[in-house]
Design a protein around this motif. Structure first.
Motif, PDB file in Angstrom:
ATOM      1  N   CYS A 162       0.839  -1.196   0.000  1.00 44.13           N
ATOM      2  CA  CYS A 162       0.000   0.000   0.000  1.00 44.13           C
ATOM      3  C   CYS A 162       0.873   1.244   0.000  1.00 44.13           C
ATOM      4  N   ALA A 163       0.240   2.373  -0.350  1.00 42.73           N
ATOM      5  CA  ALA A 163       0.986   3.625  -0.419  1.00 42.73           C
ATOM      6  C   ALA A 163       0.034   4.805  -0.297  1.00 42.73           C
ATOM      7  N   LYS A 183       5.440  -2.641   6.918  1.00 48.60           N
ATOM      8  CA  LYS A 183       6.834  -2.191   7.030  1.00 48.60           C
ATOM      9  C   LYS A 183       7.181  -1.307   5.836  1.00 48.60           C
ATOM     10  N   PRO A 184       7.983  -0.253   6.064  1.00 52.20           N
ATOM     11  CA  PRO A 184       8.330   0.651   4.962  1.00 52.20           C
ATOM     12  C   PRO A 184       8.938  -0.098   3.787  1.00 52.20           C
ATOM     13  N   LEU A 185       8.533   0.304   2.598  1.00 49.22           N
ATOM     14  CA  LEU A 185       8.953  -0.360   1.365  1.00 49.22           C
ATOM     15  C   LEU A 185       9.837   0.588   0.571  1.00 49.22           C
ATOM     16  N   ALA A 193       0.703   9.503   0.159  1.00 51.26           N
ATOM     17  CA  ALA A 193       1.714  10.548   0.043  1.00 51.26           C
ATOM     18  C   ALA A 193       2.791  10.428   1.120  1.00 51.26           C
ATOM     19  N   GLU A 194       2.503   9.654   2.152  1.00 49.01           N
ATOM     20  CA  GLU A 194       3.452   9.497   3.266  1.00 49.01           C
ATOM     21  C   GLU A 194       4.492   8.410   3.019  1.00 49.01           C
ATOM     22  N   GLY A 195       4.295   7.568   2.006  1.00 53.12           N
ATOM     23  CA  GLY A 195       5.257   6.504   1.739  1.00 53.12           C
ATOM     24  C   GLY A 195       4.592   5.259   1.221  1.00 53.12           C
ATOM     25  N   ALA A 196       5.355   4.172   1.170  1.00 52.23           N
ATOM     26  CA  ALA A 196       4.854   2.876   0.718  1.00 52.23           C
ATOM     27  C   ALA A 196       5.216   1.823   1.750  1.00 52.23           C
TER      28      ALA A 196
END
Length: 279
Positions: free
Chosen positions: A124-125, A135-137, A127-130
């Motif tokens: 998922c993603a 866990k951050p991708l 504007a804050e990240g993926a």
């Protein structure tokens, strides 16, 4: 509001997972839409209704655009949904298919979720990240072009008709000769998710619909990759990237001039032919 949209996208992508897993590799009726290559099952239709109902319940100000049922509503948040991306794989028992849910506000993709029920992977993603399973991708460290892994469905019968069989196969040959490995997995959305995860280096497609790529393009970009759209003579200049039927999605750090050249060549040919038809 963006947080609520992302939460809804995630919930919607997950929602039909248990039912789809229960049906996978079981007996099912398969119908055909445009041709024998374009399959649909009762599970596609049922999953889309489930997702649509959840979205309107959680975000009433919505417009829903699904692969199977078309457009519903006139709200501010546009939802592009493929209830099973990779239906042919799903119907055949091949474990490469997913649920894809992308949300657009003001022409900009703001949230996306892709769920692979077989592997239990949620990409998922926003504007804050993926993220992958919370866990951050980050997608980085792409191989050189000659060592890259490419996933690509080109050419199919439609490409033979549009580009010519000999030229299509010649381009396919150039792809094979350019990279180390080429795969044809059968789901655009899940292929994009794998690029974002860094499991493959590059994905190409030349017959995509918005519900195939809206979620995936955001996940690729927010993970640090690049998503290059190609109009193919089918959408006007300035159209949002998720409306372009062609794409090249690159893992972070990838610079693949030969593949980009082939993609531009296909797009230019189809654009020239579209202009000629209008003349």
């Amino acid at each position: 509001m963006t947080d609520q949209i992302l939460r809804t996208a995630i919930a919607a992508a997950r929602l039909p997972g248990p039912d789809l897993l229960a049906a996978f590799r079981g007996d099912m009726r398969v119908d055909f839409k445009r041709d024998r290559h374009d399959l649909v099952t009762e599970h596609d239709r049922r999953a889309e209704v489930m997702i649509r109902d959840l979205i309107f319940r959680e975000v009433p100000d919505s417009t829903f655009i699904g692969e199977e049922g078309g457009s519903t509503g006139t709200g501010r948040v546009g939802w592009f949904v493929d209830p099973i991306d990779g239906t042919s794989n799903f119907a055949s028992g091949i474990a490469f298919w997913c649920v894809s849910v992308g949300a657009v506000v003001g022409g900009k993709v703001v949230a996306g979720a892709i769920f692979d029920p077989v592997a239990d992977n949620l990409f998922c993603a926003s504007a804050e990240g993926a993220w992958l399973n919370g866990k951050p991708l980050r997608s980085a460290g792409a191989a050189a072009e000659e060592n890259a892994t490419l996933v690509c469905g080109y050419p199919v019968t439609r490409d033979f008709r549009l580009d010519g069989k000999d030229l299509s196969l010649q381009r396919f040959g150039r792809m094979v000769e350019t990279v180390a490995t080429l795969r044809r997995p059968g789901s655009a959305a899940l292929s994009l998710a794998h690029v974002a995860a860094g499991w493959v280096d590059v994905a190409m497609g030349f017959g995509a619909n918005p519900w195939d790529v809206t979620a995936g393009m955001l996940i690729v970009e927010q993970a640090g990759g690049r998503y290059l759209p190609y109009a193919l003579g089918k959408c006007p200049a300035g159209a949002p990237a998720h409306h372009h039927p062609g794409y090249l999605a690159l893992r972070g750090g990838a610079d693949y001039p030969t593949l980009q050249g082939i993609a531009r060549e296909i797009s230019r040919q189809r654009e020239d032919e579209a202009v000629a038809r209008q003349a």
